[in-house]
Design a protein around this motif. Structure first.
Motif, PDB file in Angstrom:
ATOM      1  N   UNK A 173     -12.338 -26.753   2.354  1.00  0.00           N
ATOM      2  CA  UNK A 173     -11.451 -25.778   2.495  1.00  0.00           C
ATOM      3  C   UNK A 173     -12.158 -24.664   3.056  1.00  0.00           C
ATOM      4  N   UNK A 216     -12.361 -27.372  -2.355  1.00  0.00           N
ATOM      5  CA  UNK A 216     -12.250 -25.473  -2.131  1.00  0.00           C
ATOM      6  C   UNK A 216     -13.606 -25.715  -1.048  1.00  0.00           C
ATOM      7  N   UNK A 254     -11.489 -30.913  -7.323  1.00  0.00           N
ATOM      8  CA  UNK A 254     -11.493 -29.763  -7.166  1.00  0.00           C
ATOM      9  C   UNK A 254     -12.042 -28.598  -6.462  1.00  0.00           C
ATOM     10  N   UNK A 273     -14.160 -22.909   1.487  1.00  0.00           N
ATOM     11  CA  UNK A 273     -14.197 -21.947   0.231  1.00  0.00           C
ATOM     12  C   UNK A 273     -15.236 -21.752  -0.514  1.00  0.00           C
ATOM     13  N   UNK A 274     -16.502 -22.585  -0.336  1.00  0.00           N
ATOM     14  CA  UNK A 274     -17.353 -23.314  -1.244  1.00  0.00           C
ATOM     15  C   UNK A 274     -18.404 -23.158   0.268  1.00  0.00           C
ATOM     16  N   UNK A 282     -22.527 -26.078  -7.336  1.00  0.00           N
ATOM     17  CA  UNK A 282     -20.577 -25.627  -8.174  1.00  0.00           C
ATOM     18  C   UNK A 282     -20.497 -26.460  -8.358  1.00  0.00           C
ATOM     19  N   UNK A 299      -5.208 -21.329  -0.489  1.00  0.00           N
ATOM     20  CA  UNK A 299      -6.951 -22.217  -0.062  1.00  0.00           C
ATOM     21  C   UNK A 299      -7.464 -21.847   1.479  1.00  0.00           C
ATOM     22  N   UNK A 306      -3.913 -28.430  -8.550  1.00  0.00           N
ATOM     23  CA  UNK A 306      -3.445 -29.776  -8.826  1.00  0.00           C
ATOM     24  C   UNK A 306      -2.576 -29.970  -9.483  1.00  0.00           C
ATOM     25  N   UNK A 349      -8.066 -23.273  -7.972  1.00  0.00           N
ATOM     26  CA  UNK A 349      -8.046 -24.632  -8.177  1.00  0.00           C
ATOM     27  C   UNK A 349      -6.795 -26.081  -9.190  1.00  0.00           C
TER      28      UNK A 349
END
Lengths: 233, 233
Positions: B183, B180, B176, B185-186, B194, A129, A180, A176
């Motif tokens: 980090x 993301x 999750x 990533x989204x 999302x 990530x 986890x 993801x």
């Protein structure tokens, strides 16, 4: 940017390397894997890896650009190997379930790879990530999951949709799930089922009959299985 | 265990505290929020927070047990406030879409809370996972998402299933997604979509008509929206 350029050089086809260079790369990867599993990424220095691999620290920087570049290259190699293998194995199957064979086999392969070296998998999870761009996971999924999605679409099992985007959503879901697990939020005995469920969930909105019913049943089976394992306890 | 015991004391009902204790708690929370947003969790010490809050460092340890306990308590307070508010707001709605109002409102509320203080949300994201047991997110979701799921089931929109488990799956998916995002990533403009997609994906396998068609349409709309935003680029 420097790291990315270096990484591209690092991921140059093995055939372009001399036997001596190839042997050196293998030593570096092996040293990175074993040191990462033992110490984790934070505590590890390029110097420690260089010493274990028997190469100059400068060589590591020349090839990988940075510690992040080296870790990302190792994570990429490990992930791509697993996913490409599933792709190959399921391509070769005569009856390919219209493209689903890849997705049927992927959760087991990812879980097996994880449990083959759990400490290493835990060390790699945050790298997937934090340095996603360097690792290039979305591109790996676009290639292999994308191919399977195209087959599904070609067989009329998936409605018209953006294959590249759907590949990335599969990537995000599996990454993801592994994060986890790495953080102890998913128990070992539930990982494969959670991965299977994650993939069903991403595909379901676009699935056409009879795939929609199949995915729905599989997702429900996964949830029933999870209720039996630690997450349901 | 010590931290968990301390945390329970820390989450004692505000009404059980004297006005002076209550004012002190508020100062501590405010100091934690502002210092976390500025420094992140790693660089932050109990001493720094104590100084900013104007309390003795010993007081922080007495109430929260540890730095993890203090961060977890703060993360819990912030998350529970948001989710409980969505619960209240959607309960009060006369036409509750059979329980879906909660899930319709949640993605927006979580995204709004995130962007209200993005640096703080980024600092909290790893705590949600690393100290999930202390934060108690699964329990928060079991309470509030669980209530909405029960209504859906009561209205025949959800097939027979383990409500507690499904609540935890909603929790895992939203956490999750936020990780993301934290980090990078989204992208910001994709977070709400999302989150909405993640919830549709969890509910879909158990949805009964007409909810199944509604969720499927919503999931497809989300994917189409994502194709327009940065993830599809």
């Amino acid at each position: 940017m420097t790291a990315l350029t270096a990484l591209k050089e690092a991921s140059v086809s093995p055939r372009a390397l001399t036997p001596r260079q190839l042997a050196r790369r293998e030593r570096i990867q092996a040293a990175t894997f074993s040191m990462l599993a033992r110490h984790g990424g934070e505590a590890l220095s390029m110097k420690m890896i260089a010493q274990t691999a028997g190469v100059a620290e400068r060589t590591l920087f020349n090839i990988y650009g940075s510690k992040d570049g080296l870790f990302a290259s190792s994570a990429r190699e490990r992930s791509e190997e697993t996913i490409a293998h599933v792709h190959q194995a399921t391509l070769a199957m005569a009856e390919d379930c219209g493209g689903m064979a890849f997705f049927h086999a992927l959760p087991r392969a990812l879980a097996d790879k994880t449990f083959e070296a759990p400490a290493l998998a835990r060390a790699f999870a945050p790298i997937l990530v934090a340095h996603a761009g360097l690792v290039g996971m979305p591109e790996i999924y676009e290639t292999y999951a994308g191919h399977a999605l195209q087959r599904l679409q070609g067989n009329g099992l998936l409605s018209e949709c953006d294959i590249a985007l759907l590949s990335r959503l599969v990537c995000m879901s599996t990454v993801s799930t592994i994060i986890l697990w790495a953080k102890h939020q998913i128990e070992d005995d539930a990982l494969e089922t959670q991965l299977r469920l994650a993939i069903c969930q991403v595909l379901l909105p676009h699935a056409q009959a009879p795939l929609d019913a199949e995915l729905r049943d599989e997702a429900r089976r996964c949830i029933a299985t999870l209720a039996q394992t630690s997450i349901g306890a």
